[in-house]
Design a protein around this motif. Structure first.
Motif, short mmCIF file in Angstrom:
data_model
loop_
_atom_site.label_atom_id
_atom_site.label_comp_id
_atom_site.label_asym_id
_atom_site.label_seq_id
_atom_site.Cartn_x
_atom_site.Cartn_y
_atom_site.Cartn_z
N UNK A 39 3.84 -25.75 79.75
CA UNK A 39 4.52 -25.89 78.46
C UNK A 39 5.77 -26.77 78.54
N UNK A 40 6.34 -26.91 79.72
CA UNK A 40 7.47 -27.83 79.91
C UNK A 40 6.98 -29.20 80.38
N UNK A 41 5.68 -29.40 80.34
CA UNK A 41 5.04 -30.66 80.70
C UNK A 41 5.46 -31.16 82.08
N UNK A 42 5.46 -30.24 83.04
CA UNK A 42 5.76 -30.58 84.41
C UNK A 42 7.24 -30.63 84.76
N UNK A 43 8.10 -30.46 83.78
CA UNK A 43 9.54 -30.52 84.05
C UNK A 43 10.03 -29.27 84.81
N UNK A 44 9.30 -28.18 84.68
CA UNK A 44 9.61 -26.96 85.42
C UNK A 44 8.45 -26.71 86.37
N UNK A 45 8.73 -26.63 87.66
CA UNK A 45 7.65 -26.38 88.61
C UNK A 45 7.19 -24.93 88.49
N UNK A 46 6.00 -24.66 88.98
CA UNK A 46 5.49 -23.29 88.97
C UNK A 46 6.45 -22.39 89.74
N UNK A 47 6.89 -22.86 90.90
CA UNK A 47 7.81 -22.06 91.72
C UNK A 47 9.12 -21.78 90.97
N UNK A 48 9.68 -22.79 90.34
CA UNK A 48 10.95 -22.61 89.63
C UNK A 48 10.80 -21.63 88.48
N UNK A 49 9.74 -21.79 87.69
CA UNK A 49 9.50 -20.87 86.58
C UNK A 49 9.33 -19.44 87.06
N UNK A 50 8.57 -19.28 88.14
CA UNK A 50 8.35 -17.94 88.70
C UNK A 50 9.65 -17.36 89.25
N UNK A 51 10.41 -18.20 89.94
CA UNK A 51 11.67 -17.73 90.53
C UNK A 51 12.67 -17.32 89.46
N UNK A 52 12.77 -18.10 88.40
CA UNK A 52 13.70 -17.74 87.32
C UNK A 52 13.30 -16.40 86.71
N UNK A 53 12.00 -16.23 86.45
CA UNK A 53 11.53 -14.95 85.90
C UNK A 53 11.93 -13.81 86.83
#
Length: 116
Positions: A39-53
């Motif tokens: 949804x961020x069109x690649x601007x947020x990596x999977x790892x970053x999104x998961x880590x923030x959550x």
């Protein structure tokens, strides 16, 4: 693609995709990270999104507020209604179901969030 104005599955449609449901229950950060990446069109990596959550969940107990952002992005992208109630309530009261539904929605619209 499915009708833009309707969810392709219900909030409690976990039987339609058991692996995603189990992942949302046991490790929601993985699905949230994948959705963030798409949804961020690649601007947020999977790892970053998961880590923030994970960080938000661990330190505040309110990871639902982070996943709610991506539910809202998904809804706006496809013109989906806020069902069964607004995004914050849906994510805070039924976080696993909400994450699984949003993940299914991407898959049902021929987007494979697992690919990142």
């Amino acid at each position: 693609p499915p009708n833009s104005g309707l969810w392709t599955t219900g909030l409690c449609g976990c039987t339609e995709d058991c692996p995603s449901c189990w992942c949302a229950l046991c490790c929601p950060c993985v699905l949230v990270g994948r959705m963030a990446n798409i949804l961020d069109q690649g601007m947020t990596s999977v790892f970053t999104g998961a880590a923030i959550f994970c960080i938000v969940q661990w330190f505040t107990g309110c990871g639902c507020l982070y996943s709610c952002l991506y539910r809202a992005k998904l809804r706006h992208k496809y013109g989906l209604p806020e069902e069964p109630c607004n995004d914050i309530c849906t994510d805070c009261w039924c976080n696993c179901c909400s994450i699984a539904q949003a993940y299914r929605e991407l898959r049902n619209r021929n987007i494979n969030p697992a690919l990142g």
